[in-house]
Scaffold this motif. Sequence first.
Motif, PDB file in Angstrom:
ATOM      1  N   GLU A 279       0.837  -1.235   0.021  1.00  0.00           N
ATOM      2  CA  GLU A 279       0.016   0.067  -0.120  1.00  0.00           C
ATOM      3  C   GLU A 279       0.908   1.258  -0.064  1.00  0.00           C
ATOM      4  OE1 GLU A 279      -3.127  -0.172  -0.370  1.00  0.00           O
ATOM      5  OE2 GLU A 279      -3.846  -1.946   0.573  1.00  0.00           O
ATOM      6  N   GLU A 280       0.490   2.204  -0.842  1.00  0.00           N
ATOM      7  CA  GLU A 280       1.160   3.607  -0.756  1.00  0.00           C
ATOM      8  C   GLU A 280       0.292   4.460   0.046  1.00  0.00           C
ATOM      9  OE1 GLU A 280       1.360   5.643  -4.474  1.00  0.00           O
ATOM     10  OE2 GLU A 280       2.184   7.433  -3.443  1.00  0.00           O
ATOM     11  N   LEU A 281       1.178   4.808   1.171  1.00  0.00           N
ATOM     12  CA  LEU A 281       0.335   5.674   2.362  1.00  0.00           C
ATOM     13  C   LEU A 281       0.139   7.109   1.776  1.00  0.00           C
ATOM     14  CD1 LEU A 281       2.362   4.067   5.139  1.00  0.00           C
ATOM     15  CD2 LEU A 281      -0.055   3.447   4.348  1.00  0.00           C
ATOM     16  N   PHE A 293       2.539   6.022  12.865  1.00  0.00           N
ATOM     17  CA  PHE A 293       2.378   4.560  13.343  1.00  0.00           C
ATOM     18  C   PHE A 293       3.542   3.795  13.209  1.00  0.00           C
ATOM     19  CE2 PHE A 293       1.010   4.087   9.182  1.00  0.00           C
ATOM     20  CZ  PHE A 293       1.158   2.608   8.705  1.00  0.00           C
ATOM     21  N   ARG A 294       3.702   2.617  13.492  1.00  0.00           N
ATOM     22  CA  ARG A 294       4.880   1.774  13.521  1.00  0.00           C
ATOM     23  C   ARG A 294       4.512   0.461  13.333  1.00  0.00           C
ATOM     24  NH1 ARG A 294       9.695   3.417  17.816  1.00  0.00           N
ATOM     25  NH2 ARG A 294      10.800   2.802  16.171  1.00  0.00           N
ATOM     26  N   SER A 295       5.456  -0.608  12.532  1.00  0.00           N
ATOM     27  CA  SER A 295       5.155  -1.573  12.265  1.00  0.00           C
ATOM     28  C   SER A 295       4.590  -2.406  13.274  1.00  0.00           C
ATOM     29  CB  SER A 295       6.531  -2.513  11.817  1.00  0.00           C
ATOM     30  OG  SER A 295       7.031  -1.916  10.538  1.00  0.00           O
ATOM     31  N   TRP A 296       4.897  -2.108  14.664  1.00  0.00           N
ATOM     32  CA  TRP A 296       4.627  -2.853  15.834  1.00  0.00           C
ATOM     33  C   TRP A 296       3.119  -2.606  16.005  1.00  0.00           C
ATOM     34  CZ3 TRP A 296       5.986  -6.903  18.450  1.00  0.00           C
ATOM     35  CH2 TRP A 296       5.271  -7.250  19.576  1.00  0.00           C
ATOM     36  N   ASP A 297       2.527  -1.461  15.462  1.00  0.00           N
ATOM     37  CA  ASP A 297       1.044  -1.035  15.689  1.00  0.00           C
ATOM     38  C   ASP A 297       0.319  -1.940  14.870  1.00  0.00           C
ATOM     39  OD1 ASP A 297       1.681   0.905  17.567  1.00  0.00           O
ATOM     40  OD2 ASP A 297       2.452   2.333  16.035  1.00  0.00           O
ATOM     41  N   VAL A 298       1.034  -2.243  13.592  1.00  0.00           N
ATOM     42  CA  VAL A 298       0.077  -3.083  12.824  1.00  0.00           C
ATOM     43  C   VAL A 298       0.268  -4.472  13.267  1.00  0.00           C
ATOM     44  CG1 VAL A 298       0.007  -3.741  10.468  1.00  0.00           C
ATOM     45  CG2 VAL A 298       0.526  -1.511  10.900  1.00  0.00           C
ATOM     46  N   ILE A 299       1.035  -5.036  13.572  1.00  0.00           N
ATOM     47  CA  ILE A 299       1.349  -6.339  14.097  1.00  0.00           C
ATOM     48  C   ILE A 299       0.537  -6.525  15.238  1.00  0.00           C
ATOM     49  CG2 ILE A 299       2.715  -7.808  15.420  1.00  0.00           C
ATOM     50  CD1 ILE A 299       3.284  -8.139  12.368  1.00  0.00           C
ATOM     51  N   VAL A 395       7.387  -1.125   6.800  1.00  0.00           N
ATOM     52  CA  VAL A 395       6.975   0.300   6.353  1.00  0.00           C
ATOM     53  C   VAL A 395       8.452   0.919   5.830  1.00  0.00           C
ATOM     54  CG1 VAL A 395       6.117   2.606   7.128  1.00  0.00           C
ATOM     55  CG2 VAL A 395       5.451   0.499   8.337  1.00  0.00           C
ATOM     56  N   LEU A 396       8.514   1.203   4.490  1.00  0.00           N
ATOM     57  CA  LEU A 396       9.704   1.916   3.910  1.00  0.00           C
ATOM     58  C   LEU A 396       9.176   3.086   3.147  1.00  0.00           C
ATOM     59  CD1 LEU A 396      11.577  -1.438   2.745  1.00  0.00           C
ATOM     60  CD2 LEU A 396      11.976  -0.120   4.616  1.00  0.00           C
ATOM     61  N   HIS A 397       9.725   4.350   3.538  1.00  0.00           N
ATOM     62  CA  HIS A 397       9.386   5.496   3.064  1.00  0.00           C
ATOM     63  C   HIS A 397       7.806   5.610   3.101  1.00  0.00           C
ATOM     64  CE1 HIS A 397       9.838   9.124   0.847  1.00  0.00           C
ATOM     65  NE2 HIS A 397       9.199   8.678  -0.266  1.00  0.00           N
ATOM     66  N   GLU A 398       6.964   5.345   1.967  1.00  0.00           N
ATOM     67  CA  GLU A 398       5.560   5.660   1.750  1.00  0.00           C
ATOM     68  C   GLU A 398       4.796   4.429   1.614  1.00  0.00           C
ATOM     69  OE1 GLU A 398       5.031   8.846  -0.795  1.00  0.00           O
ATOM     70  OE2 GLU A 398       5.704  10.617   0.733  1.00  0.00           O
ATOM     71  N   LEU A 517      -4.783   1.766   9.660  1.00  0.00           N
ATOM     72  CA  LEU A 517      -4.724   3.083   8.783  1.00  0.00           C
ATOM     73  C   LEU A 517      -6.032   4.001   9.092  1.00  0.00           C
ATOM     74  CD1 LEU A 517      -3.744   1.501   5.520  1.00  0.00           C
ATOM     75  CD2 LEU A 517      -2.325   2.484   7.043  1.00  0.00           C
ATOM     76  N   GLY A 518      -7.101   3.505   9.184  1.00  0.00           N
ATOM     77  CA  GLY A 518      -8.226   4.338   9.628  1.00  0.00           C
ATOM     78  C   GLY A 518      -8.220   5.136  11.135  1.00  0.00           C
ATOM     79  N   ARG A 519      -7.768   4.154  11.937  1.00  0.00           N
ATOM     80  CA  ARG A 519      -7.560   4.939  13.089  1.00  0.00           C
ATOM     81  C   ARG A 519      -6.322   5.837  13.320  1.00  0.00           C
ATOM     82  NH1 ARG A 519      -6.667   0.217  15.770  1.00  0.00           N
ATOM     83  NH2 ARG A 519      -4.472   0.460  15.929  1.00  0.00           N
TER      84      ARG A 519
END
Length: 533
Positions: A279-281, A293-299, A395-398, A517-519
């Motif tokens: 996904e492009e953020l 957010f960080r990767s850990w939040d998604v995990i 999460v790399l760049h965008e 992403l929504g949060r």
Amino acid sequence: MTVESGYADFFGPQVPRTGDEGQTPTFALASAAYRDNEADEILKANSEWHKSAVSKPRLKLFRPNLGEAYSRAIIDRMLGSGRAPLIQSFGAQPQVVVEHSLAAHRIRRERDNWLSAIMVLCGVLFLPGLLVWLLVFQIRTTMAKRDDKRAGALATALLVAVGGLAVLFLIRMPFDGFWGWYARASIVAPVLGWFWAKRICERTARDLRERWDSLLSGGSVGAKVPEAVPSSPGETAAEQLRQSLARLSAEQQSNSVFYAGPKGILGMGTRWGSWQLAEELVPADPDREINPFRSWDVIKSIHDRLRMLERGPLHTGGFTKPSVRHWIVSPIGENAGGVSRPEGADVEAYQIKSHAIQEICNKQQFGAGDRHYLGVQWTLWDGQLVITMLITVTVLHETLRIEVTGHALGPVHSLFTSKPAAKEKEVQKSVRFWETRKVKLPLVDSDEVVRLAARAPLTWYPPLLYWLGGKLSLPEPFGLRHAWADKPWRHRFMADDALRAATPVLRAVHSAAIKVLGRTGWTRRSSGPGRRP
């Protein structure tokens, strides 16, 4: 959203799991310690990646059988002092296998103690006769192992001829006095010792076979290992054994695994499927403040969602309770001969601590270093099938990228699930010679009694016994379960179970990522669906 799916070879892998209750693989692997087949039989269970080896004996009289070689190899490799780290035996309980190996070794040691006493009383004291009889049996064994049928008959004729010469020697003794009687005793004493040893060997063989059959029949036979329970502070050997078993259990619960190139994650095998979401953020509302957010939040969000997989809107069976766990994967070479466990302040009892896992998840996403995976796994078919889906987030760049890989570990090789069969052979009928009938053979034949009696005194010094008779070499890096796992797709329903687990996991991962992403005020700009070339 970009969804890429690819399929590689579906090898027999293995899945990390804690606290599983599958007993079939455990008892099947434990039963090998009680078997009396030829040691070379275990080579049938070799796979493409994991190959055991049985060294060629210098004297066939001292060769081990499967149970002797297997139990000794398991004990030395998994409990030996200064042993190398082990690969987790996911879907099995290695401590139970080791305890049964110790129990089988203890039963054989008691038998060997009696046989050693018989060898001293009936053999060493009458050494000339013993050496002659051993030489005859060594020649007979060598001849009987040849493929030529006439060689077997010639070997039997040799034994009969030597027996006849022995009787003639007793009747017409060329010596008188003490040496005459000593020569007679040297002929008779080894034979009497053979009859005594045969009774002991048959009793032990029945005991071992009953345990072998009970393990595969679901019986309640347990491994008796009294030497692992210290009864006083001075019993250092028992305390060391107890600590070795405790170390084995702790290492089984480790949350670090190893990636070995084409072999995949050791203990899990090569992956059979891979899906990726990229996904492009972009901010959902440029005028509104967004939360980083960080990767850990998604995990964490994926972790919470995966724990709900066992709950569904319909009462139609479905998933059993999964085990959801964080894993740290370390890269090693494809042909690495061993692994090393992480050490340091961030590791306790082979467990990488939570704060270190979180740091690896957030920071080590590009370049050298260990990687973090979130795994959801099921143990099915009474432990014969273990399914896992591993999820990693970067999460790399965008760009937010989530990769899901599927792994499956099949049942242990059928060699380990075979029950003891009665020893018999087919012979031609005397009258209707064109028909055959089955004749039962003794549980322990004469050659086996001689082999066991000859090996017994040397069991006190294993290096010499290994040098004379050979030994079993285990594949490295060694793990009990994945070393002898069969391919799961040979069983239609097992393969179906592995395939069906993928879609619900993918949907849970996708919905959890979108929720994060929504949060946080982000949205996605997808490049459209695509497929890995």
